[in-house]
Scaffold this motif. Structure first.
Motif, PDB file in Angstrom:
ATOM      1  N   SER A 128     -14.736   5.251  -9.593  1.00  0.00           N
ATOM      2  CA  SER A 128     -14.319   6.572 -10.085  1.00  0.00           C
ATOM      3  C   SER A 128     -15.244   7.703  -9.682  1.00  0.00           C
ATOM      4  O   SER A 128     -15.033   8.836 -10.079  1.00  0.00           O
ATOM      5  N   SER A 160      -8.469  17.052   5.088  1.00  0.00           N
ATOM      6  CA  SER A 160      -7.812  16.810   3.802  1.00  0.00           C
ATOM      7  C   SER A 160      -6.858  15.620   3.811  1.00  0.00           C
ATOM      8  O   SER A 160      -6.518  15.103   2.751  1.00  0.00           O
ATOM      9  N   THR A 215     -13.209   1.471  -3.893  1.00  0.00           N
ATOM     10  CA  THR A 215     -13.884   2.658  -4.416  1.00  0.00           C
ATOM     11  C   THR A 215     -13.806   2.669  -5.940  1.00  0.00           C
ATOM     12  O   THR A 215     -12.884   2.116  -6.527  1.00  0.00           O
ATOM     13  N   THR A 238       0.832  -1.205   0.000  1.00  0.00           N
ATOM     14  CA  THR A 238       0.000   0.000   0.000  1.00  0.00           C
ATOM     15  C   THR A 238       0.867   1.255   0.000  1.00  0.00           C
ATOM     16  O   THR A 238       2.040   1.213   0.380  1.00  0.00           O
ATOM     17  N   SER A 239       0.263   2.352  -0.416  1.00  0.00           N
ATOM     18  CA  SER A 239       0.977   3.626  -0.361  1.00  0.00           C
ATOM     19  C   SER A 239       0.596   4.406   0.899  1.00  0.00           C
ATOM     20  O   SER A 239       1.335   5.280   1.324  1.00  0.00           O
ATOM     21  N   LYS A 240      -0.552   4.090   1.497  1.00  0.00           N
ATOM     22  CA  LYS A 240      -0.976   4.765   2.721  1.00  0.00           C
ATOM     23  C   LYS A 240      -1.980   3.886   3.454  1.00  0.00           C
ATOM     24  O   LYS A 240      -2.859   3.297   2.848  1.00  0.00           O
ATOM     25  N   VAL A 273      -8.758  12.084   2.305  1.00  0.00           N
ATOM     26  CA  VAL A 273      -9.465  12.114   1.024  1.00  0.00           C
ATOM     27  C   VAL A 273      -9.402  10.725   0.393  1.00  0.00           C
ATOM     28  O   VAL A 273      -8.347  10.083   0.377  1.00  0.00           O
ATOM     29  N   VAL A 274     -10.527  10.263  -0.138  1.00  0.00           N
ATOM     30  CA  VAL A 274     -10.606   8.943  -0.770  1.00  0.00           C
ATOM     31  C   VAL A 274     -10.320   9.077  -2.262  1.00  0.00           C
ATOM     32  O   VAL A 274     -10.859   9.954  -2.929  1.00  0.00           O
ATOM     33  N   GLN A 275      -9.473   8.195  -2.775  1.00  0.00           N
ATOM     34  CA  GLN A 275      -9.087   8.175  -4.177  1.00  0.00           C
ATOM     35  C   GLN A 275      -9.705   6.963  -4.879  1.00  0.00           C
ATOM     36  O   GLN A 275     -10.124   6.002  -4.225  1.00  0.00           O
ATOM     37  N   LYS A 276      -9.729   6.999  -6.205  1.00  0.00           N
ATOM     38  CA  LYS A 276     -10.182   5.851  -6.995  1.00  0.00           C
ATOM     39  C   LYS A 276      -9.313   4.642  -6.642  1.00  0.00           C
ATOM     40  O   LYS A 276      -8.105   4.754  -6.454  1.00  0.00           O
ATOM     41  N   ASN A 277      -9.948   3.493  -6.525  1.00  0.00           N
ATOM     42  CA  ASN A 277      -9.312   2.213  -6.212  1.00  0.00           C
ATOM     43  C   ASN A 277      -8.781   2.111  -4.782  1.00  0.00           C
ATOM     44  O   ASN A 277      -8.009   1.210  -4.481  1.00  0.00           O
ATOM     45  N   ASP A 278      -9.189   3.018  -3.900  1.00  0.00           N
ATOM     46  CA  ASP A 278      -8.867   2.852  -2.478  1.00  0.00           C
ATOM     47  C   ASP A 278      -9.710   1.715  -1.913  1.00  0.00           C
ATOM     48  O   ASP A 278     -10.821   1.455  -2.385  1.00  0.00           O
TER      49      ASP A 278
END
Length: 93
Positions: free
Chosen positions: A92, A66, A90, A15-17, A69-74
């Protein structure tokens, strides 16, 4: 190892985060009839995201959150309450 098994990996290695969500000060009383969408655990189901009953917050409240924040593919994973362990990816939207 069975040919159908995949090796286990630690989340931090793929994962990145990793983080937990947040809510604005004031909880439910801070929600607005429209504005920036706020995802809550009741929106996360096993393998699907339901946008019914989204809460809404102001731009100012969103700025304070901030870092979540939820991103695509989280991947969203409920970690407390009656819905613990429900998770979804998630899209798009």
């Amino acid at each position: 190892m069975d040919t159908n098994e995949r090796p286990l990996k630690r989340l931090k290695d793929i994962t990145s985060k990793i983080g937990s969500g947040a809510t604005p000060r004031g909880g439910k009383n801070a929600y607005l009839p429209e504005g920036i969408s706020l995802i809550r655990s009741l929106n996360v189901y096993d393998f699907k995201f339901e946008d019914d009953n989204l809460a809404f917050i102001s731009n100012e409240q969103a700025a304070e959150l901030s870092n979540v924040v939820v991103q695509k593919n989280d991947i969203l994973l409920n970690i407390t309450g009656a819905s613990v362990a429900r998770c979804c990816l998630t899209d798009s939207k």
